[in-house]
Write a protein that holds these residues in place. Structure first.
Motif, PDB file in Angstrom:
ATOM      1  N   LYS A  91       0.827  -1.211   0.000  1.00  0.00           N
ATOM      2  CA  LYS A  91       0.000   0.000   0.000  1.00  0.00           C
ATOM      3  C   LYS A  91       0.859   1.257   0.000  1.00  0.00           C
ATOM      4  O   LYS A  91       0.459   2.285  -0.528  1.00  0.00           O
ATOM      5  N   LYS A  92       2.058   1.175   0.589  1.00  0.00           N
ATOM      6  CA  LYS A  92       2.963   2.333   0.623  1.00  0.00           C
ATOM      7  C   LYS A  92       3.437   2.715  -0.779  1.00  0.00           C
ATOM      8  O   LYS A  92       3.764   3.866  -1.035  1.00  0.00           O
ATOM      9  N   LEU A  93       3.501   1.721  -1.688  1.00  0.00           N
ATOM     10  CA  LEU A  93       3.895   2.028  -3.067  1.00  0.00           C
ATOM     11  C   LEU A  93       2.839   2.890  -3.751  1.00  0.00           C
ATOM     12  O   LEU A  93       3.151   3.663  -4.648  1.00  0.00           O
ATOM     13  N   ASN A  94       1.562   2.714  -3.352  1.00  0.00           N
ATOM     14  CA  ASN A  94       0.465   3.588  -3.757  1.00  0.00           C
ATOM     15  C   ASN A  94       0.357   3.784  -5.271  1.00  0.00           C
ATOM     16  O   ASN A  94       0.163   4.892  -5.748  1.00  0.00           O
ATOM     17  N   LYS A  95       0.528   2.702  -6.038  1.00  0.00           N
ATOM     18  CA  LYS A  95       0.433   2.725  -7.506  1.00  0.00           C
ATOM     19  C   LYS A  95       1.434   3.689  -8.148  1.00  0.00           C
ATOM     20  O   LYS A  95       1.273   4.087  -9.291  1.00  0.00           O
ATOM     21  N   ASN A  96       2.469   4.091  -7.398  1.00  0.00           N
ATOM     22  CA  ASN A  96       3.498   4.979  -7.937  1.00  0.00           C
ATOM     23  C   ASN A  96       4.298   4.197  -8.983  1.00  0.00           C
ATOM     24  O   ASN A  96       4.977   3.223  -8.657  1.00  0.00           O
ATOM     25  N   LYS A  97       4.203   4.618 -10.235  1.00  0.00           N
ATOM     26  CA  LYS A  97       4.801   3.856 -11.334  1.00  0.00           C
ATOM     27  C   LYS A  97       6.304   3.650 -11.147  1.00  0.00           C
ATOM     28  O   LYS A  97       6.827   2.571 -11.419  1.00  0.00           O
ATOM     29  N   LEU A  99       8.088   3.570  -8.340  1.00  0.00           N
ATOM     30  CA  LEU A  99       8.382   2.625  -7.263  1.00  0.00           C
ATOM     31  C   LEU A  99       8.050   1.192  -7.664  1.00  0.00           C
ATOM     32  O   LEU A  99       8.780   0.259  -7.327  1.00  0.00           O
ATOM     33  N   VAL A 100       6.952   1.000  -8.398  1.00  0.00           N
ATOM     34  CA  VAL A 100       6.576  -0.346  -8.858  1.00  0.00           C
ATOM     35  C   VAL A 100       7.597  -0.861  -9.866  1.00  0.00           C
ATOM     36  O   VAL A 100       8.002  -2.021  -9.834  1.00  0.00           O
ATOM     37  N   LYS A 101       8.067   0.034 -10.755  1.00  0.00           N
ATOM     38  CA  LYS A 101       9.081  -0.356 -11.735  1.00  0.00           C
ATOM     39  C   LYS A 101      10.396  -0.717 -11.039  1.00  0.00           C
ATOM     40  O   LYS A 101      11.067  -1.680 -11.414  1.00  0.00           O
ATOM     41  N   LYS A 102      10.744   0.048 -10.001  1.00  0.00           N
ATOM     42  CA  LYS A 102      11.952  -0.228  -9.226  1.00  0.00           C
ATOM     43  C   LYS A 102      11.847  -1.590  -8.543  1.00  0.00           C
ATOM     44  O   LYS A 102      12.807  -2.364  -8.517  1.00  0.00           O
ATOM     45  N   LEU A 103      10.655  -1.882  -8.003  1.00  0.00           N
ATOM     46  CA  LEU A 103      10.400  -3.174  -7.361  1.00  0.00           C
ATOM     47  C   LEU A 103      10.523  -4.311  -8.371  1.00  0.00           C
ATOM     48  O   LEU A 103      11.151  -5.338  -8.088  1.00  0.00           O
ATOM     49  N   SER A 104       9.962  -4.126  -9.575  1.00  0.00           N
ATOM     50  CA  SER A 104      10.011  -5.196 -10.582  1.00  0.00           C
ATOM     51  C   SER A 104      11.433  -5.408 -11.106  1.00  0.00           C
ATOM     52  O   SER A 104      11.787  -6.513 -11.485  1.00  0.00           O
ATOM     53  N   LYS A 105      12.259  -4.358 -11.110  1.00  0.00           N
ATOM     54  CA  LYS A 105      13.652  -4.528 -11.547  1.00  0.00           C
ATOM     55  C   LYS A 105      14.497  -5.199 -10.472  1.00  0.00           C
ATOM     56  O   LYS A 105      15.469  -5.888 -10.781  1.00  0.00           O
ATOM     57  N   LYS A 106      14.131  -5.002  -9.214  1.00  0.00           N
ATOM     58  CA  LYS A 106      14.910  -5.547  -8.099  1.00  0.00           C
ATOM     59  C   LYS A 106      14.809  -7.074  -8.024  1.00  0.00           C
ATOM     60  O   LYS A 106      15.755  -7.743  -7.638  1.00  0.00           O
ATOM     61  N   TYR A 107      13.638  -7.612  -8.384  1.00  0.00           N
ATOM     62  CA  TYR A 107      13.412  -9.054  -8.280  1.00  0.00           C
ATOM     63  C   TYR A 107      13.117  -9.658  -9.648  1.00  0.00           C
ATOM     64  O   TYR A 107      12.550  -9.004 -10.513  1.00  0.00           O
ATOM     65  N   ASP A 108      13.487 -10.938  -9.805  1.00  0.00           N
ATOM     66  CA  ASP A 108      13.264 -11.640 -11.067  1.00  0.00           C
ATOM     67  C   ASP A 108      11.870 -12.250 -11.142  1.00  0.00           C
ATOM     68  O   ASP A 108      11.334 -12.456 -12.222  1.00  0.00           O
ATOM     69  N   ALA A 109      11.294 -12.591  -9.979  1.00  0.00           N
ATOM     70  CA  ALA A 109       9.961 -13.203  -9.949  1.00  0.00           C
ATOM     71  C   ALA A 109       9.302 -12.919  -8.606  1.00  0.00           C
ATOM     72  O   ALA A 109       9.972 -12.544  -7.640  1.00  0.00           O
ATOM     73  N   PHE A 110       7.996 -13.124  -8.569  1.00  0.00           N
ATOM     74  CA  PHE A 110       7.228 -12.896  -7.356  1.00  0.00           C
ATOM     75  C   PHE A 110       6.309 -14.072  -7.084  1.00  0.00           C
ATOM     76  O   PHE A 110       5.800 -14.691  -8.006  1.00  0.00           O
ATOM     77  N   PRO A 121      -3.389  -6.121  -8.632  1.00  0.00           N
ATOM     78  CA  PRO A 121      -3.631  -5.088  -9.637  1.00  0.00           C
ATOM     79  C   PRO A 121      -4.193  -3.795  -9.040  1.00  0.00           C
ATOM     80  O   PRO A 121      -3.886  -2.706  -9.515  1.00  0.00           O
ATOM     81  N   ARG A 122      -4.986  -3.927  -7.968  1.00  0.00           N
ATOM     82  CA  ARG A 122      -5.546  -2.746  -7.326  1.00  0.00           C
ATOM     83  C   ARG A 122      -4.489  -1.991  -6.525  1.00  0.00           C
ATOM     84  O   ARG A 122      -4.496  -0.768  -6.468  1.00  0.00           O
ATOM     85  N   LEU A 123      -3.565  -2.727  -5.880  1.00  0.00           N
ATOM     86  CA  LEU A 123      -2.550  -2.096  -5.041  1.00  0.00           C
ATOM     87  C   LEU A 123      -1.391  -1.512  -5.850  1.00  0.00           C
ATOM     88  O   LEU A 123      -0.895  -0.441  -5.547  1.00  0.00           O
ATOM     89  N   LEU A 124      -0.945  -2.250  -6.884  1.00  0.00           N
ATOM     90  CA  LEU A 124       0.256  -1.847  -7.618  1.00  0.00           C
ATOM     91  C   LEU A 124      -0.010  -1.305  -9.009  1.00  0.00           C
ATOM     92  O   LEU A 124       0.887  -0.744  -9.632  1.00  0.00           O
ATOM     93  N   GLY A 125      -1.205  -1.515  -9.528  1.00  0.00           N
ATOM     94  CA  GLY A 125      -1.465  -1.099 -10.897  1.00  0.00           C
ATOM     95  C   GLY A 125      -0.909  -2.119 -11.876  1.00  0.00           C
ATOM     96  O   GLY A 125      -0.552  -3.238 -11.503  1.00  0.00           O
ATOM     97  N   PRO A 126      -0.796  -1.739 -13.161  1.00  0.00           N
ATOM     98  CA  PRO A 126      -0.376  -2.700 -14.182  1.00  0.00           C
ATOM     99  C   PRO A 126       1.139  -2.892 -14.307  1.00  0.00           C
ATOM    100  O   PRO A 126       1.603  -3.578 -15.194  1.00  0.00           O
ATOM    101  N   GLY A 127       1.929  -2.296 -13.422  1.00  0.00           N
ATOM    102  CA  GLY A 127       3.394  -2.302 -13.553  1.00  0.00           C
ATOM    103  C   GLY A 127       4.027  -3.679 -13.627  1.00  0.00           C
ATOM    104  O   GLY A 127       4.862  -3.940 -14.487  1.00  0.00           O
ATOM    105  N   LEU A 128       3.647  -4.585 -12.703  1.00  0.00           N
ATOM    106  CA  LEU A 128       4.241  -5.925 -12.699  1.00  0.00           C
ATOM    107  C   LEU A 128       3.825  -6.716 -13.931  1.00  0.00           C
ATOM    108  O   LEU A 128       4.606  -7.479 -14.484  1.00  0.00           O
TER     109      LEU A 128
END
Length: 160
Positions: A91-97, A99-110, A121-128
């Motif tokens: 929730k802290k990421l707050n759909k911030n594009k 921050l979500v992109k940074k998160l997706s680059k940091k990890y290879d999978a979730f 999708p509601r918490l992070l948006g379409p970034g992942l």
């Protein structure tokens, strides 16, 4: 031009490559490229396809996986020294594009809990999803370490 390579020839070549890689050490990660021809496939008619293949061994030992989970999965992840995020952290990421992109680059999978996967999708948006890293389902009756190893041993392929 295509030709069939027998299994013996393939194993012989691979063992020669592995033997020579030990003789002269390189200062970079060496890799081997494999091309596969598909029978009865018409690229004009069938444009796109994608899929996954589970390998016997883990091809990328440094593959980074993050657990997006409820409290039980977060406790299990911290016990196994795996990176994790709970609902509040998402929730802290707050759909911030950014921050979500940074998160997706940091990890290879979730991996995500059943209760959380619908909310992503509601918490992070379409970034992942755009990054091609939408989380894999992690249920409570699955062993977390075996699921992490399964994701590490699975490779994706696609033709656009």
């Amino acid at each position: 031009m295509t030709s069939k390579v027998s299994r013996d020839t393939l194993y012989e070549c691979i063992s020669a490559v592995l033997k020579n890689s030990k003789v002269k050490r390189r200062r970079f990660r060496e890799s081997v490229e494999l091309q596969i021809g598909l029978k009865n496939y018409d690229p004009q008619k069938d444009k796109r396809f994608s899929g996954t293949v589970k390998l016997r061994s883990i091809p990328k030992p440094r593959f980074r996986i993050c657990i997006l989970g409820d409290q039980q999965h977060c406790d299990e992840a911290s016990a196994n020294n795996l990176p994790f995020m709970d609902v509040d952290a998402l929730k802290k990421l707050n759909k911030n594009k950014k921050l979500v992109k940074k998160l997706s680059k940091k990890y290879d999978a979730f991996l995500a809990s059943e209760s959380l996967i619908k909310q992503i999708p509601r918490l992070l948006g379409p970034g992942l999803n755009k990054a091609g890293k939408f989380p894999t389902l992690l249920t409570h009756n699955e062993n977390m370490i075996s699921k992490v190893d399964e994701v590490k041993a699975t490779i994706k392929f696609q033709m656009k």
